[in-house]
Design an enzyme around this catalytic site. Structure first.
Site, PDB file in Angstrom:
ATOM      1  N   TYR A  38      -9.617 -32.219   1.697  1.00  0.00           N
ATOM      2  CA  TYR A  38      -8.442 -31.352   1.837  1.00  0.00           C
ATOM      3  C   TYR A  38      -8.820 -30.143   2.704  1.00  0.00           C
ATOM      4  O   TYR A  38      -9.617 -30.290   3.622  1.00  0.00           O
ATOM      5  CB  TYR A  38      -7.896 -31.004   0.435  1.00  0.00           C
ATOM      6  CG  TYR A  38      -6.464 -30.591   0.542  1.00  0.00           C
ATOM      7  CD1 TYR A  38      -5.508 -31.463   1.066  1.00  0.00           C
ATOM      8  CD2 TYR A  38      -6.056 -29.311   0.202  1.00  0.00           C
ATOM      9  CE1 TYR A  38      -4.195 -31.069   1.245  1.00  0.00           C
ATOM     10  CE2 TYR A  38      -4.740 -28.916   0.370  1.00  0.00           C
ATOM     11  CZ  TYR A  38      -3.825 -29.801   0.894  1.00  0.00           C
ATOM     12  OH  TYR A  38      -2.523 -29.393   1.073  1.00  0.00           O
TER      13      TYR A  38
ATOM     14  N   ARG B 219       4.832 -27.121   9.278  1.00  0.00           N
ATOM     15  CA  ARG B 219       4.018 -25.912   9.051  1.00  0.00           C
ATOM     16  C   ARG B 219       2.761 -26.324   8.293  1.00  0.00           C
ATOM     17  O   ARG B 219       2.578 -26.003   7.139  1.00  0.00           O
ATOM     18  CB  ARG B 219       4.848 -24.909   8.241  1.00  0.00           C
ATOM     19  CG  ARG B 219       4.390 -23.495   8.370  1.00  0.00           C
ATOM     20  CD  ARG B 219       4.715 -22.757   7.137  1.00  0.00           C
ATOM     21  NE  ARG B 219       4.124 -23.401   5.981  1.00  0.00           N
ATOM     22  CZ  ARG B 219       3.695 -22.760   4.903  1.00  0.00           C
ATOM     23  NH1 ARG B 219       3.796 -21.463   4.844  1.00  0.00           N
ATOM     24  NH2 ARG B 219       3.170 -23.405   3.879  1.00  0.00           N
TER      25      ARG B 219
ATOM     26  N   LYS C 128      -3.589 -34.513  -0.162  1.00  0.00           N
ATOM     27  CA  LYS C 128      -3.100 -33.902  -1.403  1.00  0.00           C
ATOM     28  C   LYS C 128      -3.043 -34.930  -2.525  1.00  0.00           C
ATOM     29  O   LYS C 128      -3.420 -34.652  -3.665  1.00  0.00           O
ATOM     30  CB  LYS C 128      -1.702 -33.341  -1.145  1.00  0.00           C
ATOM     31  CG  LYS C 128      -1.318 -32.319  -2.132  1.00  0.00           C
ATOM     32  CD  LYS C 128      -0.895 -31.059  -1.429  1.00  0.00           C
ATOM     33  CE  LYS C 128      -0.971 -29.899  -2.353  1.00  0.00           C
ATOM     34  NZ  LYS C 128      -0.643 -28.650  -1.723  1.00  0.00           N
TER      35      LYS C 128
ATOM     36  N   GLU D 143       6.013 -30.667   0.822  1.00  0.00           N
ATOM     37  CA  GLU D 143       4.748 -30.117   1.295  1.00  0.00           C
ATOM     38  C   GLU D 143       4.850 -29.671   2.748  1.00  0.00           C
ATOM     39  O   GLU D 143       5.260 -30.457   3.615  1.00  0.00           O
ATOM     40  CB  GLU D 143       3.665 -31.202   1.166  1.00  0.00           C
ATOM     41  CG  GLU D 143       2.297 -30.791   1.616  1.00  0.00           C
ATOM     42  CD  GLU D 143       1.622 -29.793   0.676  1.00  0.00           C
ATOM     43  OE1 GLU D 143       1.972 -29.746  -0.520  1.00  0.00           O
ATOM     44  OE2 GLU D 143       0.744 -29.059   1.152  1.00  0.00           O
ATOM     45  N   ASP D 144       4.482 -28.426   2.990  1.00  0.00           N
ATOM     46  CA  ASP D 144       4.344 -27.913   4.352  1.00  0.00           C
ATOM     47  C   ASP D 144       5.582 -28.085   5.226  1.00  0.00           C
ATOM     48  O   ASP D 144       5.478 -28.378   6.422  1.00  0.00           O
ATOM     49  CB  ASP D 144       3.101 -28.518   5.023  1.00  0.00           C
ATOM     50  CG  ASP D 144       1.819 -27.859   4.492  1.00  0.00           C
ATOM     51  OD1 ASP D 144       1.930 -26.910   3.696  1.00  0.00           O
ATOM     52  OD2 ASP D 144       0.719 -28.284   4.872  1.00  0.00           O
TER      53      ASP D 144
ATOM     54  N   ASP E  99       4.691 -27.098  -3.608  1.00  0.00           N
ATOM     55  CA  ASP E  99       3.384 -26.558  -3.991  1.00  0.00           C
ATOM     56  C   ASP E  99       3.045 -25.264  -3.267  1.00  0.00           C
ATOM     57  O   ASP E  99       2.409 -24.380  -3.833  1.00  0.00           O
ATOM     58  CB  ASP E  99       2.288 -27.603  -3.737  1.00  0.00           C
ATOM     59  CG  ASP E  99       0.947 -27.102  -4.231  1.00  0.00           C
ATOM     60  OD1 ASP E  99       0.879 -26.720  -5.416  1.00  0.00           O
ATOM     61  OD2 ASP E  99      -0.003 -27.040  -3.445  1.00  0.00           O
ATOM     62  N   ASP E 100       3.480 -25.153  -1.994  1.00  0.00           N
ATOM     63  CA  ASP E 100       3.160 -23.934  -1.232  1.00  0.00           C
ATOM     64  C   ASP E 100       3.718 -22.712  -1.941  1.00  0.00           C
ATOM     65  O   ASP E 100       3.121 -21.640  -1.926  1.00  0.00           O
ATOM     66  CB  ASP E 100       3.753 -24.003   0.182  1.00  0.00           C
ATOM     67  CG  ASP E 100       3.296 -25.246   0.891  1.00  0.00           C
ATOM     68  OD1 ASP E 100       2.098 -25.569   0.796  1.00  0.00           O
ATOM     69  OD2 ASP E 100       4.134 -25.925   1.523  1.00  0.00           O
TER      70      ASP E 100
ATOM     71  N   ASN F 237      -5.693 -17.907   4.157  1.00  0.00           N
ATOM     72  CA  ASN F 237      -6.633 -18.934   4.615  1.00  0.00           C
ATOM     73  C   ASN F 237      -6.521 -19.087   6.124  1.00  0.00           C
ATOM     74  O   ASN F 237      -5.478 -18.801   6.680  1.00  0.00           O
ATOM     75  CB  ASN F 237      -6.264 -20.293   3.978  1.00  0.00           C
ATOM     76  CG  ASN F 237      -6.438 -20.277   2.482  1.00  0.00           C
ATOM     77  OD1 ASN F 237      -7.441 -19.828   1.966  1.00  0.00           O
ATOM     78  ND2 ASN F 237      -5.429 -20.777   1.774  1.00  0.00           N
TER      79      ASN F 237
HETATM   80  P1  NAD Z   1       4.204 -17.590   5.671  1.00  0.00           P
HETATM   81  O1  NAD Z   1       4.095 -17.791   7.123  1.00  0.00           O
HETATM   82  O2  NAD Z   1       5.387 -18.114   4.950  1.00  0.00           O
HETATM   83  O3  NAD Z   1       4.144 -16.020   5.348  1.00  0.00           O
HETATM   84  C1  NAD Z   1       3.287 -15.069   5.952  1.00  0.00           C
HETATM   85  C2  NAD Z   1       3.971 -13.744   5.870  1.00  0.00           C
HETATM   86  O4  NAD Z   1       3.134 -12.699   6.306  1.00  0.00           O
HETATM   87  C3  NAD Z   1       5.218 -13.709   6.740  1.00  0.00           C
HETATM   88  O5  NAD Z   1       6.309 -13.225   5.998  1.00  0.00           O
HETATM   89  C4  NAD Z   1       4.845 -12.751   7.825  1.00  0.00           C
HETATM   90  O6  NAD Z   1       5.967 -12.066   8.301  1.00  0.00           O
HETATM   91  C5  NAD Z   1       3.900 -11.827   7.093  1.00  0.00           C
HETATM   92  N1  NAD Z   1       3.110 -11.026   8.018  1.00  0.00           N
HETATM   93  C6  NAD Z   1       2.736 -11.329   9.278  1.00  0.00           C
HETATM   94  N2  NAD Z   1       2.081 -10.279   9.816  1.00  0.00           N
HETATM   95  C7  NAD Z   1       2.022  -9.319   8.884  1.00  0.00           C
HETATM   96  C8  NAD Z   1       1.487  -8.011   8.857  1.00  0.00           C
HETATM   97  N3  NAD Z   1       0.876  -7.480   9.915  1.00  0.00           N
HETATM   98  N4  NAD Z   1       1.613  -7.300   7.728  1.00  0.00           N
HETATM   99  C9  NAD Z   1       2.235  -7.815   6.656  1.00  0.00           C
HETATM  100  N5  NAD Z   1       2.772  -9.056   6.634  1.00  0.00           N
HETATM  101  C10 NAD Z   1       2.670  -9.790   7.743  1.00  0.00           C
HETATM  102  O7  NAD Z   1       2.903 -18.142   5.029  1.00  0.00           O
HETATM  103  P2  NAD Z   1       2.614 -18.368   3.477  1.00  0.00           P
HETATM  104  O8  NAD Z   1       2.843 -19.768   3.097  1.00  0.00           O
HETATM  105  O9  NAD Z   1       3.301 -17.325   2.701  1.00  0.00           O
HETATM  106  O10 NAD Z   1       1.038 -18.175   3.455  1.00  0.00           O
HETATM  107  C11 NAD Z   1       0.467 -16.905   3.733  1.00  0.00           C
HETATM  108  C12 NAD Z   1      -1.038 -17.014   3.599  1.00  0.00           C
HETATM  109  O11 NAD Z   1      -1.366 -17.313   2.250  1.00  0.00           O
HETATM  110  C13 NAD Z   1      -1.646 -18.126   4.453  1.00  0.00           C
HETATM  111  O12 NAD Z   1      -2.825 -17.651   5.055  1.00  0.00           O
HETATM  112  C14 NAD Z   1      -1.979 -19.193   3.458  1.00  0.00           C
HETATM  113  O13 NAD Z   1      -3.115 -19.918   3.851  1.00  0.00           O
HETATM  114  C15 NAD Z   1      -2.265 -18.398   2.218  1.00  0.00           C
HETATM  115  N6  NAD Z   1      -2.038 -19.205   1.019  1.00  0.00           N
HETATM  116  C16 NAD Z   1      -3.039 -19.239   0.101  1.00  0.00           C
HETATM  117  C17 NAD Z   1      -2.894 -20.021  -1.030  1.00  0.00           C
HETATM  118  C18 NAD Z   1      -3.979 -20.040  -2.055  1.00  0.00           C
HETATM  119  O14 NAD Z   1      -4.915 -19.318  -1.946  1.00  0.00           O
HETATM  120  N7  NAD Z   1      -3.885 -20.855  -3.081  1.00  0.00           N
HETATM  121  C19 NAD Z   1      -1.752 -20.774  -1.216  1.00  0.00           C
HETATM  122  C20 NAD Z   1      -0.734 -20.707  -0.260  1.00  0.00           C
HETATM  123  C21 NAD Z   1      -0.897 -19.904   0.850  1.00  0.00           C
END
Ligand code: NAD
Length: 554
Positions: free
Chosen positions: A105, A158, A176, A247-248, A270-271, A410
């Site tokens: 993964y 995505r 997954k 997913e995604d 899941d996201d 990530n």
């Molecule tokens: P997403 O694209 O839906 O959201 C990202 C958000 O961050 C957007 O709203 C964007 O506008 C905002 N952003 C961008 N630049 C910014 C800045 N300078 N200041 C503040 N906010 C800003 O993505 P997501 O699905 O919400 O995922 C976000 C992150 O979380 C990714 O890196 C993902 O890998 C991580 N994530 C981690 C886990 C985990 O640890 N289990 C699970 C899901 C997602």
């Protein structure tokens, strides 16, 4: 014919024979077929003469695997094994989960998606291109397994942090589902990866002669929704007990799809929801350290996308369960997005941010928001590396005895801060978790083992619980209960090292507890489709598939 009714040296006549058996990854044992099986199943001469044990086969695979030069080669090696012999594949992955989860993964599956058309060996799962709208039932009927219980479906828009991967995103449902089996024990025959190929905006792919998807821009709007609806309707008709995990999908579709289907079928995203549960579990574990309640927390998110909003929604639901009103609970969650603090006076806020837009003065950035709000926890889901600066963490540490700092973006290169930075800048007081793994670090003689908020702690167990009790829907209450159960599984010895999630080596056991807790909620809320077993945990454990070879000849 049941196996017990077989006579000595007799095999089940419904089994495939000869090369057909060797080419069936769910049944194939390769060199582990016994002499009796080889004789009874037409395998004589098709295999080298020595019979190997599974342990010996695993040693051979591991030797080859570890000799590979790159992670992508390791991914291909494991994928090929999965295509030949799923039992051996799962035995090896389960026995080496720490080493192999990042290959099967994230992050390596991301590379595999980007190279999908170039490394393709054998198809796995179902590809449903938009051109086949109106014929989806026929495609689903082509799938050979009759009892599908978990579908992971994507449109590839995505994929992880990599953007639009079109049909190459199929690596994600495949990976997954491998975790559903490895971590929780959903039988591989009950898992189905699906790619809804509605096109791609990825010009690189549209120009790549080896790209495997349909070559046009993405279908959008009502046509997209109708296509997804046809898939869901037909899948539920064919497999009425199926769980369909989105997913995604990109944000513009993910929120809407979840809202429109969550009360009609057995589904989750899941996201949003899996991430939310694993993060809430991290908070519950942190609260075991601080001895405070969830309702006492003020949580500031950096990033207001799928992950952030999903986490906040679940926290709100858990606070309501603890007795807070909706309004009070929402008031404990705050967001800073790319434009600054999300407040009521801002124009053009999208729908999902509005519920967290509070009536306070605007703050332009994270640091001023931390100073103004004095949160107990900051959660980074922004994809912006290093945005938890020294000043932000020092301010958190001035205001809190044990500041909760989760840097979840990530991959590692996008993490809001490193584990070392969180511990060092907070004087060793931060309760830290990250999205990508960080190695243990030493601060003033104490070793800290940072926890990784990996969704794999939660979604396989949720799936196991839902499948085991045949739940009609998946509710927020189930996710909140999963989070609580996961936090309870963290040992005191883990917490002492700063680790707020259990060791991955216990994931099957932990998933069974989560499955039982989720099923308990389903029974309580009248959503289960079976009679309640006396001992739910034992029942869920009894449903966990084990990677062991079946004896085909008595
Ligand atoms: P997403 O694209 O839906 O959201 C990202 C958000 O961050 C957007 O709203 C964007 O506008 C905002 N952003 C961008 N630049 C910014 C800045 N300078 N200041 C503040 N906010 C800003 O993505 P997501 O699905 O919400 O995922 C976000 C992150 O979380 C990714 O890196 C993902 O890998 C991580 N994530 C981690 C886990 C985990 O640890 N289990 C699970 C899901 C997602």
């Amino acid at each position: 014919m049941s196996k017990s009714s077989l006579k000595h040296n007799e095999s089940d006549p419904s089994l495939p024979r000869g090369t057909a058996l060797l080419h069936d990854p769910l049944l194939n044992k390769g060199t582990a077929f016994t002499m009796e099986e080889r004789a009874a199943l037409g395998l004589k001469g098709l295999l080298p003469p020595k019979v190997f044990t599974m342990k010996e086969q695993a040693a051979r695979v591991l030797e080859n695997y570890r000799n590979k030069q790159t992670d992508l080669e390791r991914y291909i090696h494991l994928a090929s094994l999965q295509d030949r012999n799923e039992t051996l594949f799962y035995r090896i992955v389960m026995d080496n989960l720490d080493e192999m989860m990042p290959i099967v993964y994230t992050p390596v599956v991301g590379q595999a998606c980007q190279q999908f058309g170039h490394i393709f060996r054998r198809p796995r799962g179902l590809y449903i291109p938009y051109d086949e709208r109106g014929n989806i039932a026929e495609i689903l009927h082509n799938w050979p397994q009759k009892d599908v219980r978990v579908i992971v479906v994507t449109d590839g828009e995505r994929i992880l942090g990599l953007g639009d991967q079109g049909a190459s995103g199929m690596g994600i449902p495949v990976g997954k589902l491998a975790l559903y089996t490895a971590c929780a024990g959903i039988p591989p025959a009950q898992c189905l990866p699906v790619m809804l190929d509605v096109g791609t905006e990825n010009l690189g792919y549209l120009r790549d002669p080896l790209y495997m998807g349909i070559r046009h821009h993405r279908v959008r709007g009502q046509e997209f929704d109708d296509f997804v609806a046809e898939f869901i309707t037909e899948a539920c008709k064919l497999w009425p007990k199926v769980l369909i995990q989105f997913e995604d999908f990109a944000n513009l579709n993910a929120f809407r799809l979840l809202e429109s289907w969550r009360d009609r079928i057995c589904t989750f995203n899941d996201d949003m929801q899996g991430t939310a549960a694993v993060t809430l579990a991290g908070l519950f574990s942190a609260l075991r350290i601080t001895q405070k309640s969830l309702c006492e927390q003020k949580i500031l998110f950096l990033g207001a996308g799928e992950a952030g909003i999903g986490i906040a929604d679940l926290i709100v639901s858990a606070m309501i369960d603890e007795g807070a009103s909706l309004e009070t609970a929402r008031r404990q969650c705050w967001f800073v997005d790319s434009k600054g603090l999300v407040v009521k006076s801002r124009d053009n806020l999208v729908e999902h941010k509005l519920r967290y837009a509070h009536d306070v003065p605007f703050a332009t950035d994270l640091l001023s928001a931390v100073k103004a709000l004095e949160p107990t926890a900051i959660i980074g889901v922004s994809t912006i590396a290093k945005s938890f600066t020294r000043e932000v963490i020092e301010t958190m540490a001035q205001k809190n005895e044990r500041p909760i700092i989760f840097a979840l973006s990530n991959p590692t290169s996008k993490s809001e801060c490193s584990a070392e930075e969180a511990y060092t800048w907070s004087g060793g007081r931060a309760i830290f978790a990250s999205g990508s793994p960080f190695p243990p670090c030493v601060y003033q003689g104490k070793t800290f083992v940072p926890g990784q908020g990996n969704n794999a702690y939660v979604f396989p167990g949720i799936g196991m619980g839902v499948v085991a009790c045949e739940a009609a829907h998946i509710t927020d209450r189930m996710f909140a209960q999963a989070a609580k159960t996961l936090a309870e599984q963290v040992l005191e010895s883990d917490l002492e090292m700063g680790r707020i999630y259990p060791s991955l080596s216990r994931i099957r056991e932990v998933s069974a507890y989560i499955g039982a807790a989720v099923a308990e909620v389903a029974f309580r809320d009248d959503l289960a489709g079976i009679d309640k077993p006396v001992d739910l945990l034992a029942y869920v454990q009894s449903q966990q598939w084990q990677p062991e070879y079946e004896a085909f000849v008595k």
